[in-house]
Write a protein that holds these residues in place. Structure first.
Motif, PDB file in Angstrom:
ATOM      1  N   PRO A 316     -60.562  32.177  -7.485  1.00  5.99           N
ATOM      2  CA  PRO A 316     -60.213  33.140  -8.950  1.00  5.99           C
ATOM      3  C   PRO A 316     -58.835  32.121  -9.036  1.00  5.99           C
ATOM      4  CG  PRO A 316     -59.132  34.278  -6.604  1.00  5.99           C
ATOM      5  CD  PRO A 316     -59.658  32.504  -6.041  1.00  5.99           C
ATOM      6  N   LEU A 317     -58.751  31.656  -9.174  1.00  5.78           N
ATOM      7  CA  LEU A 317     -57.780  30.613 -10.318  1.00  5.78           C
ATOM      8  C   LEU A 317     -58.600  29.953 -11.428  1.00  5.78           C
ATOM      9  CD1 LEU A 317     -54.425  30.595 -11.249  1.00  5.78           C
ATOM     10  CD2 LEU A 317     -55.057  28.484  -9.835  1.00  5.78           C
ATOM     11  N   ALA A 318     -59.952  29.439 -11.108  1.00  2.00           N
ATOM     12  CA  ALA A 318     -60.880  28.154 -11.808  1.00  2.00           C
ATOM     13  C   ALA A 318     -60.605  29.006 -13.582  1.00  2.00           C
ATOM     14  CB  ALA A 318     -61.555  28.032 -11.146  1.00  2.00           C
ATOM     15  N   GLU A 319     -61.285  29.694 -13.691  1.00  2.00           N
ATOM     16  CA  GLU A 319     -61.369  30.337 -14.848  1.00  2.00           C
ATOM     17  C   GLU A 319     -59.759  29.827 -15.882  1.00  2.00           C
ATOM     18  OE1 GLU A 319     -62.760  33.414 -18.196  1.00  2.00           O
ATOM     19  OE2 GLU A 319     -62.457  33.631 -15.737  1.00  2.00           O
ATOM     20  N   ALA A 320     -58.683  29.843 -14.906  1.00  2.00           N
ATOM     21  CA  ALA A 320     -56.899  29.616 -15.893  1.00  2.00           C
ATOM     22  C   ALA A 320     -56.651  28.635 -15.831  1.00  2.00           C
ATOM     23  CB  ALA A 320     -56.177  30.472 -15.356  1.00  2.00           C
ATOM     24  N   VAL A 321     -57.327  27.797 -14.627  1.00  2.00           N
ATOM     25  CA  VAL A 321     -57.301  26.100 -14.674  1.00  2.00           C
ATOM     26  C   VAL A 321     -58.138  25.416 -15.762  1.00  2.00           C
ATOM     27  CG1 VAL A 321     -57.400  24.124 -13.550  1.00  2.00           C
ATOM     28  CG2 VAL A 321     -56.493  26.401 -12.777  1.00  2.00           C
ATOM     29  N   ALA A 322     -59.332  25.897 -15.586  1.00  2.00           N
ATOM     30  CA  ALA A 322     -60.389  25.212 -17.198  1.00  2.00           C
ATOM     31  C   ALA A 322     -59.678  25.471 -18.127  1.00  2.00           C
ATOM     32  CB  ALA A 322     -62.206  26.124 -16.728  1.00  2.00           C
ATOM     33  N   THR A 323     -59.344  27.217 -19.032  1.00  2.00           N
ATOM     34  CA  THR A 323     -58.983  27.245 -19.488  1.00  2.00           C
ATOM     35  C   THR A 323     -58.054  26.464 -20.498  1.00  2.00           C
ATOM     36  OG1 THR A 323     -60.570  30.054 -19.474  1.00  2.00           O
ATOM     37  CG2 THR A 323     -58.492  29.947 -21.071  1.00  2.00           C
ATOM     38  N   ALA A 324     -56.845  26.622 -19.852  1.00  2.00           N
ATOM     39  CA  ALA A 324     -55.390  26.311 -20.023  1.00  2.00           C
ATOM     40  C   ALA A 324     -55.908  24.358 -21.127  1.00  2.00           C
ATOM     41  CB  ALA A 324     -54.010  26.236 -18.946  1.00  2.00           C
ATOM     42  N   SER A 325     -56.310  22.820 -19.720  1.00  2.00           N
ATOM     43  CA  SER A 325     -56.340  22.270 -20.485  1.00  2.00           C
ATOM     44  C   SER A 325     -57.185  21.173 -19.661  1.00  2.00           C
ATOM     45  CB  SER A 325     -54.981  22.026 -19.562  1.00  2.00           C
ATOM     46  OG  SER A 325     -54.304  19.882 -20.059  1.00  2.00           O
ATOM     47  N   HIS A 326     -57.733  20.042 -20.374  1.00  2.00           N
ATOM     48  CA  HIS A 326     -59.051  19.508 -18.951  1.00  2.00           C
ATOM     49  C   HIS A 326     -57.407  18.288 -18.600  1.00  2.00           C
ATOM     50  CE1 HIS A 326     -56.325  16.421 -21.754  1.00  2.00           C
ATOM     51  NE2 HIS A 326     -57.220  15.580 -21.259  1.00  2.00           N
ATOM     52  N   ARG A 327     -56.793  18.695 -17.913  1.00  2.00           N
ATOM     53  CA  ARG A 327     -55.043  18.361 -16.989  1.00  2.00           C
ATOM     54  C   ARG A 327     -55.182  18.626 -15.811  1.00  2.00           C
ATOM     55  NH1 ARG A 327     -52.154  13.232 -18.765  1.00  2.00           N
ATOM     56  NH2 ARG A 327     -53.430  11.680 -20.015  1.00  2.00           N
ATOM     57  N   ARG A 328     -55.103  18.154 -15.179  1.00  2.00           N
ATOM     58  CA  ARG A 328     -54.630  19.483 -13.678  1.00  2.00           C
ATOM     59  C   ARG A 328     -52.885  19.382 -13.369  1.00  2.00           C
ATOM     60  NH1 ARG A 328     -58.641  20.744 -15.649  1.00  2.00           N
ATOM     61  NH2 ARG A 328     -60.492  21.106 -14.975  1.00  2.00           N
ATOM     62  N   LEU A 329     -52.245  20.454 -12.856  1.00  2.00           N
ATOM     63  CA  LEU A 329     -51.377  20.227 -11.730  1.00  2.00           C
ATOM     64  C   LEU A 329     -50.648  19.508 -11.250  1.00  2.00           C
ATOM     65  CD1 LEU A 329     -48.597  23.270 -13.276  1.00  2.00           C
ATOM     66  CD2 LEU A 329     -49.331  22.302  -9.964  1.00  2.00           C
ATOM     67  N   VAL A 330     -50.416  18.812 -11.035  1.00  2.00           N
ATOM     68  CA  VAL A 330     -50.407  17.704  -9.657  1.00  2.00           C
ATOM     69  C   VAL A 330     -48.503  18.370  -8.993  1.00  2.00           C
ATOM     70  CG1 VAL A 330     -49.577  15.673  -8.856  1.00  2.00           C
ATOM     71  CG2 VAL A 330     -50.893  16.003 -10.877  1.00  2.00           C
ATOM     72  N   TRP A 331     -48.548  18.772  -7.626  1.00  2.00           N
ATOM     73  CA  TRP A 331     -46.878  19.308  -7.102  1.00  2.00           C
ATOM     74  C   TRP A 331     -46.937  18.343  -5.448  1.00  2.00           C
ATOM     75  CZ3 TRP A 331     -48.137  21.385  -2.379  1.00  2.00           C
ATOM     76  CH2 TRP A 331     -48.875  21.896  -1.749  1.00  2.00           C
ATOM     77  N   VAL A 332     -45.771  18.249  -5.802  1.00  2.00           N
ATOM     78  CA  VAL A 332     -44.693  17.726  -4.314  1.00  2.00           C
ATOM     79  C   VAL A 332     -44.061  18.695  -3.869  1.00  2.00           C
ATOM     80  CG1 VAL A 332     -43.945  15.437  -3.543  1.00  2.00           C
ATOM     81  CG2 VAL A 332     -46.001  15.004  -4.800  1.00  2.00           C
ATOM     82  N   ASP A 333     -44.172  18.690  -2.734  1.00  2.00           N
ATOM     83  CA  ASP A 333     -43.037  19.564  -1.656  1.00  2.00           C
ATOM     84  C   ASP A 333     -42.462  18.540  -1.224  1.00  2.00           C
ATOM     85  OD1 ASP A 333     -44.199  22.307  -2.623  1.00  2.00           O
ATOM     86  OD2 ASP A 333     -44.890  22.458  -0.973  1.00  2.00           O
ATOM     87  N   LEU A 334     -41.217  19.053  -0.910  1.00  2.00           N
ATOM     88  CA  LEU A 334     -40.524  18.139  -0.666  1.00  2.00           C
ATOM     89  C   LEU A 334     -38.470  19.274   0.085  1.00  2.00           C
ATOM     90  CD1 LEU A 334     -38.768  16.199  -3.563  1.00  2.00           C
ATOM     91  CD2 LEU A 334     -40.471  15.225  -2.025  1.00  2.00           C
ATOM     92  N   ASP A 335     -38.451  18.118   1.217  1.00  2.00           N
ATOM     93  CA  ASP A 335     -37.599  18.814   2.232  1.00  2.00           C
ATOM     94  C   ASP A 335     -35.930  17.564   1.806  1.00  2.00           C
ATOM     95  OD1 ASP A 335     -35.501  20.258   4.084  1.00  2.00           O
ATOM     96  OD2 ASP A 335     -36.818  18.566   5.688  1.00  2.00           O
ATOM     97  N   LEU A 336     -35.249  18.443   1.033  1.00  2.00           N
ATOM     98  CA  LEU A 336     -34.059  17.906   0.578  1.00  2.00           C
ATOM     99  C   LEU A 336     -32.749  17.867   1.718  1.00  2.00           C
ATOM    100  CD1 LEU A 336     -34.030  18.895  -3.089  1.00  2.00           C
ATOM    101  CD2 LEU A 336     -34.575  17.116  -2.482  1.00  2.00           C
ATOM    102  N   GLU A 337     -33.208  18.957   2.267  1.00  2.00           N
ATOM    103  CA  GLU A 337     -31.823  19.837   3.810  1.00  2.00           C
ATOM    104  C   GLU A 337     -31.874  18.271   4.227  1.00  2.00           C
ATOM    105  OE1 GLU A 337     -32.032  24.287   3.299  1.00  2.00           O
ATOM    106  OE2 GLU A 337     -32.067  22.649   4.706  1.00  2.00           O
TER     107      GLU A 337
END
Length: 337
Positions: A316-337
């Motif tokens: 369901p998110l594919a169309e928005a990803v392709a419409t927005a940019s030729h780049r892709r969002l990169v994420w990293v989850d950290l436990d800061l506690e």
């Protein structure tokens, strides 16, 4: 189940009740051909702007560095985009931006074509001051920023700057170098943010791209840090010199974020050596898809998940990803506690 819960299950590393912080970077394509046009498009619900906001809201980062976002003097475009995110249910109340080097004219004929005031005569390539700038949106309070963007290229120890008559003017940063301190659970967390020039178009750009990454090797804080942004070099493919990136990987950890789907590895991708699941940029011409965007936590930080937002075509998110940019969002989850 949300993305963070899935990340915890995949990593088998999240203790019961642990809270993670999601750090992301993305070039969302929020840049236009003239000053004020991005603010105009945000105000009229431009489909590409709405798609960019949808991608960010769907992935719910606590902090996101945008490396393709036009700067304006009063940050009106950034404020308007933050308001759009809030309307989509993802408020990010803490924000930072500053004048980048892109489009900032030197008054000199840097490229030697006999004309001053052209895009290549600016401190960083740009048609106007602020084009393709950077911006930070955060749920964590911002406690301080050190802006290194005015540092001259010649003053960087061990630099690869070609001989130039303009060495006393030319800055290192093609966009910006920011050390942004955020308030983490147990103290400050420093984001070492930058967006490097592509190692293409001009002969000197390979050297400048290398030195923009190498800059952080001499400016690592004693506090926990993350090197983040558009490094604009792939460790295995493309035309850049990855030596500085490899050196940064010796003082950080690479979570190796992966996308859920990759296009067929044909055409300009057919002879690539790198793992396509790590790619963050899509090009239908040479050099093909590349890994250019990074979130690299310091070795002492605890990573509990990571990913590249590259959904399958039926997602369901594919169309928005392709419409927005030729780049892709990169994420990293950290436990800061």
């Amino acid at each position: 189940m949300d993305l963070r819960a899935l990340a915890c299950l995949a990593a088998l590393a999240c203790p019961a009740g642990a809270e993670t912080v999601r750090i992301a970077t993305w070039d969302p394509g929020l840049s236009r051909d003239g000053p004020g046009l991005l603010l105009r498009d945000i105000g009229r619900d431009d489909p590409q702007v709405l798609a960019a906001a949808q991608v960010i809201a769907a992935n719910a980062p606590d902090v996101v560095l945008l490396t393709g976002f036009d700067w304006d003097l009063d940050s009106r475009a950034l404020e308007a985009f933050a308001a759009l995110l809030e309307r989509q249910g993802h408020p990010m109340p803490h924000r930072f931006s500053a004048q980048p080097n892109r489009g900032l004219q030197t008054g000199l004929d840097l490229d030697g074509d006999g004309r001053a005031g052209q895009p290549r005569d600016a401190q960083g390539y740009g048609d106007f001051t602020g084009q393709q700038g950077m911006a930070l949106l955060s749920r964590l309070p911002i406690t301080g920023v050190t802006d290194h963007s005015a540092a001259l290229w010649r003053d960087m120890p061990g630099n690869r700057m070609p001989p130039s008559d303009h060495a006393n003017v030319q800055r290192l940063s093609s966009s910006a170098h920011w050390d942004i301190a955020l308030q983490g659970a147990d103290g400050p967390l420093h984001l070492l943010a930058f967006s490097a020039t592509p190692p293409a178009f001009e002969d000197r750009n390979v050297a400048r791209n290398h030195d923009e990454a190498a800059f952080w090797l001499r400016h690592l804080p004693k506090a926990p840090f993350i090197v983040i942004g558009n490094v604009n070099v792939d460790p295995a493919d493309g035309d850049g010199d990855a030596a500085a990136l490899e050196a940064l990987l010796q003082v950080t950890q690479d979570p190796a974020p992966r996308g859920d789907w990759q296009p067929p590895q044909t055409g300009p991708n057919a002879d690539h050596l790198g793992d396509p699941a790590l790619d963050t940029a899509e090009y239908d011409r040479p050099p093909g898809n590349l890994r250019l965007d990074y979130v690299l936590p310091a070795q002492g930080l605890r990573v509990v998940g990571s990913g590249v937002v590259w959904p399958a075509p039926d997602d369901p998110l594919a169309e928005a990803v392709a419409t927005a940019s030729h780049r892709r969002l990169v994420w990293v989850d950290l436990d800061l506690e």
